[in-house]
Write a protein that holds these residues in place. Structure first.
Motif, short mmCIF file in Angstrom:
data_model
loop_
_atom_site.label_atom_id
_atom_site.label_comp_id
_atom_site.label_asym_id
_atom_site.label_seq_id
_atom_site.Cartn_x
_atom_site.Cartn_y
_atom_site.Cartn_z
N HIS A 216 0.86 -1.19 0.00
CA HIS A 216 0.00 0.00 0.00
C HIS A 216 0.89 1.23 0.00
CE1 HIS A 216 -2.80 3.05 1.52
NE2 HIS A 216 -3.78 2.24 1.15
N GLN A 217 0.54 2.21 -0.85
CA GLN A 217 1.38 3.40 -0.99
C GLN A 217 1.59 4.13 0.33
OE1 GLN A 217 3.10 4.63 -3.46
NE2 GLN A 217 2.43 3.28 -5.11
N LYS A 218 0.60 4.09 1.21
CA LYS A 218 0.68 4.84 2.47
C LYS A 218 1.21 3.96 3.61
CE LYS A 218 -0.84 8.46 3.20
NZ LYS A 218 -0.23 9.80 3.20
N PHE A 219 0.72 2.71 3.69
CA PHE A 219 1.02 1.87 4.85
C PHE A 219 2.18 0.91 4.63
CE2 PHE A 219 -3.76 2.47 5.26
CZ PHE A 219 -3.62 3.56 6.09
N GLY A 220 2.63 0.75 3.37
CA GLY A 220 3.76 -0.12 3.09
C GLY A 220 3.36 -1.58 2.88
N LYS A 243 -8.12 -1.79 7.47
CA LYS A 243 -9.07 -2.26 6.46
C LYS A 243 -9.00 -1.31 5.27
CE LYS A 243 -12.95 -4.18 7.59
NZ LYS A 243 -14.34 -4.46 8.06
N VAL A 244 -8.68 -1.85 4.10
CA VAL A 244 -8.49 -1.03 2.90
C VAL A 244 -9.28 -1.60 1.74
CG1 VAL A 244 -6.20 -0.26 3.61
CG2 VAL A 244 -6.41 -2.29 2.20
N ILE A 245 -9.61 -0.74 0.77
CA ILE A 245 -10.23 -1.19 -0.46
C ILE A 245 -9.19 -1.90 -1.31
CG2 ILE A 245 -11.55 -0.46 -2.49
CD1 ILE A 245 -12.97 0.04 0.16
#
Length: 252
Positions: A216-220, A243-245
């Motif tokens: 994930h670009q933000k969370f790694g 929880k991500v899309i």
């Protein structure tokens, strides 16, 4: 408590640099810029410091609930504190002679922890006739936390016409694919009328399976520990469980 939170923010600022020397060099550079007044330059200031000043272009970031208006101000002063924050919002917008650009984040690092953010109530109070809306996140109106924030913008038939980012297009497609057949087509923020059935079936979950590594670009980096339709519960190596899309992560 305030001093402790200030120290946590100092740690967050230092985390952006590899060494203490690099951080101190950055601080020194900022101080030098503050001393060298005159000429065209970018000025960074608080809303309090901006009173009485005007600029052709003004950027107003951080318009999120809990950040602006400040949750601390509301907790300590109640309605009076909220009105003080609203007056500051007015000050910020009216500092711009030509263009004011207001932004909010879907996720923010607050005191060392990533938190999901809702747009500020002040965004909803902006005059519709004078706002050109854009989005870079795709989160707004998609996640359960976001769709709880009802807005008068939702009923505007032309709202969203200024949205052109990939995130917004994904959100539009997500709504169109799951909207009830009888619902009239219109450009609007997603209201979340339908509900997805929770499933651990990789095929029903868009080809995802538990244990898969994702990025994930933000969370790694992290691995999937739960699947609910197109929502993935991911245990990120550094950011913890989120929880991500599924469209916001890539398989590794």
């Amino acid at each position: 408590q305030t001093r402790l939170e200030n120290l946590k923010e100092l740690v967050n600022a230092m985390a952006q640099f590899d060494t203490l020397e690099a951080f101190l060099e950055h601080v020194s550079l900022v101080l030098d810029l503050d001393r060298n007044a005159g000429g065209d330059r970018v000025q960074i200031m608080t809303l309090h410091q901006a009173k009485g000043l005007e600029f052709p272009l003004v950027f107003l970031p951080g318009w999120e609930e809990g950040v602006f208006p400040s949750q601390r101000s509301i907790d300590e002063k109640g309605e009076k504190g909220l009105e003080e924050e609203r007056r500051l919002a007015y000050v910020g917008v009216t500092r711009a002679k030509q263009d004011a650009r207001i932004s909010f984040a879907a996720n923010r690092l607050v005191y060392g922890r990533w938190t999901s953010q809702l747009p500020s109530r002040f965004v909803d109070e902006l005059p519709i006739d004078h706002v050109e809306a854009e989005s870079d996140t795709g989160y707004y109106g998609v996640t359960p936390g976001m769709k709880e924030a009802k807005s008068r913008w939702d009923e505007m038939p032309t709202f969203g016409s200024g949205y052109s980012s990939p995130g917004w297009k994904r959100a539009q497609s997500f709504a169109a694919a799951r909207a009830p057949a009888a619902r009239p087509a219109r450009h609007t923020l997603i209201e979340g009328d339908g509900r997805l059935v929770a499933t651990a079936d990789p095929q029903a979950g868009g080809g995802w399976s538990k244990g898969e590594r994702v990025f994930h670009q933000k969370f790694g980096y992290g691995h999937i520990i739960g699947i609910e339709g197109n929502k993935l519960l991911v245990a990120f190596d550094k950011a913890g469980e989120k929880k991500v899309i599924d469209t916001f992560v890539e398989k590794t």
